[in-house]
Design a protein around this motif. Structure first.
Motif, short mmCIF file in Angstrom:
data_model
loop_
_atom_site.label_atom_id
_atom_site.label_comp_id
_atom_site.label_asym_id
_atom_site.label_seq_id
_atom_site.Cartn_x
_atom_site.Cartn_y
_atom_site.Cartn_z
N ALA A 14 25.47 36.95 -8.29
CA ALA A 14 26.08 35.84 -7.56
C ALA A 14 26.28 34.59 -8.42
O ALA A 14 27.08 33.72 -8.05
CB ALA A 14 25.21 35.47 -6.35
N LEU A 15 25.58 34.49 -9.54
CA LEU A 15 25.61 33.26 -10.34
C LEU A 15 27.01 32.81 -10.74
O LEU A 15 27.34 31.62 -10.60
CB LEU A 15 24.72 33.42 -11.58
N VAL A 127 23.04 47.27 0.80
CA VAL A 127 23.61 46.23 1.67
C VAL A 127 22.74 44.98 1.65
O VAL A 127 23.23 43.86 1.72
CB VAL A 127 23.78 46.77 3.11
N GLY A 128 21.42 45.17 1.53
CA GLY A 128 20.52 44.03 1.46
C GLY A 128 20.80 43.16 0.26
O GLY A 128 20.88 41.92 0.36
N ARG A 129 20.97 43.78 -0.90
CA ARG A 129 21.26 43.01 -2.11
C ARG A 129 22.66 42.39 -2.03
O ARG A 129 22.87 41.27 -2.47
CB ARG A 129 21.15 43.92 -3.35
N ALA A 130 23.59 43.13 -1.46
CA ALA A 130 24.95 42.60 -1.31
C ALA A 130 24.97 41.39 -0.37
O ALA A 130 25.66 40.40 -0.60
CB ALA A 130 25.88 43.69 -0.77
N THR A 131 24.17 41.47 0.70
CA THR A 131 24.08 40.35 1.64
C THR A 131 23.48 39.13 0.96
O THR A 131 23.92 37.99 1.20
CB THR A 131 23.23 40.73 2.86
N LEU A 135 24.90 35.34 0.67
CA LEU A 135 24.17 34.15 1.14
C LEU A 135 23.94 33.15 0.01
O LEU A 135 24.02 31.93 0.23
CB LEU A 135 22.84 34.57 1.75
N LEU A 136 23.66 33.63 -1.18
CA LEU A 136 23.51 32.72 -2.32
C LEU A 136 24.83 32.00 -2.61
O LEU A 136 24.84 30.79 -2.87
CB LEU A 136 23.05 33.49 -3.55
#
Length: 228
Positions: A14-15, A127-131, A135-136
């Motif tokens: 996400a950075l 999906v958890g990491r993608a979510t 959010l970040l």
């Protein structure tokens, strides 16, 4: 449950989006402040609506004197592409809790879509990491908008540069895609579609039309090559 390693992976993914959102979020906040929105209102707008293109459109159309109904219709049309993004992730959400799948789908944007598509294609992505990537990215966008409101017009960032900053994010996502004839065709057709729409005065649906045309062209090309 996300482990520390999973959180680190999501943050690294996400950075680039987060940094890009700082560059365009601050000018967007300045623009929102110019029509009288305060920091809390802009934060809630960014957190609940979360659409870079839409949030740039709202103050611009308001300052241009567009009626509220026209603003709502135009922004809604531009953001219909989000439904396509969410639908594309449906196979990845099989077996995932409904609340998590809903949160994931509700926080997808152009940039996080591109990053997560690449990660899912590589495998070992959840999906958890993608979510968390979503959010970040959303947090960076919302906070950058608030900073823009607080500093107001004291920061002289030309909006033309901010617009190119948004475009540059798409360019970065494009060049990181796996090169293939279908991908190149999709990119070219999409760009031509957007250009044609804008040339004839259809700026509102330009992104949607370009995206759909690009995907359709790539699918048709892939189908024809398989048949051949």
């Amino acid at each position: 449950m996300l482990s520390g390693d999973h959180i680190r992976q999501s943050f690294q993914a996400a950075l680039p989006i987060m940094l890009g959102y700082v560059a365009i979020g601050i000018p967007c906040g300045i623009l929102c402040a110019s029509i009288g929105l305060n920091a809390l209102q802009v934060f809630l707008l960014s957190a609940l609506f979360y659409s870079g293109a839409g949030q740039f459109m709202i103050p611009n159309m308001w300052l241009a004197g567009s009626p509220v109904a026209s603003i709502i219709a135009s922004v809604s049309l531009v953001n219909t592409r989000q439904m396509l993004y969410s639908a594309a992730f449906a196979p990845a959400c099989k077996g995932v809790r409904k609340r998590l799948a809903f949160l994931f789908a509700a926080t997808v944007t152009d940039e996080s879509y591109g990053v997560n598509v690449s990660k899912f294609a590589e495998g070992e992505w959840s999906v958890g990491r993608a979510t968390l990537v979503n959010l970040l990215s959303q947090s960076s966008w919302a906070l950058s908008n608030v900073v823009g409101v607080l500093v107001g017009n004291a920061v002289g960032i030309p909006l033309a540069i901010a617009s190119f900053a948004m475009t540059s994010i798409f360019i970065c996502l494009l060049v990181t895609q796996k090169p293939s004839a279908a991908n190149v065709l999709a990119a070219v057709v999409a760009m031509v579609g957007v250009f044609v729409c804008k040339a004839v005065g259809l700026s509102g649906p330009a992104i949607l039309v370009g995206a759909v045309a690009g995907v359709a062209a790539a699918l048709a090309f892939s189908w024809a090559r398989r048949r051949g």
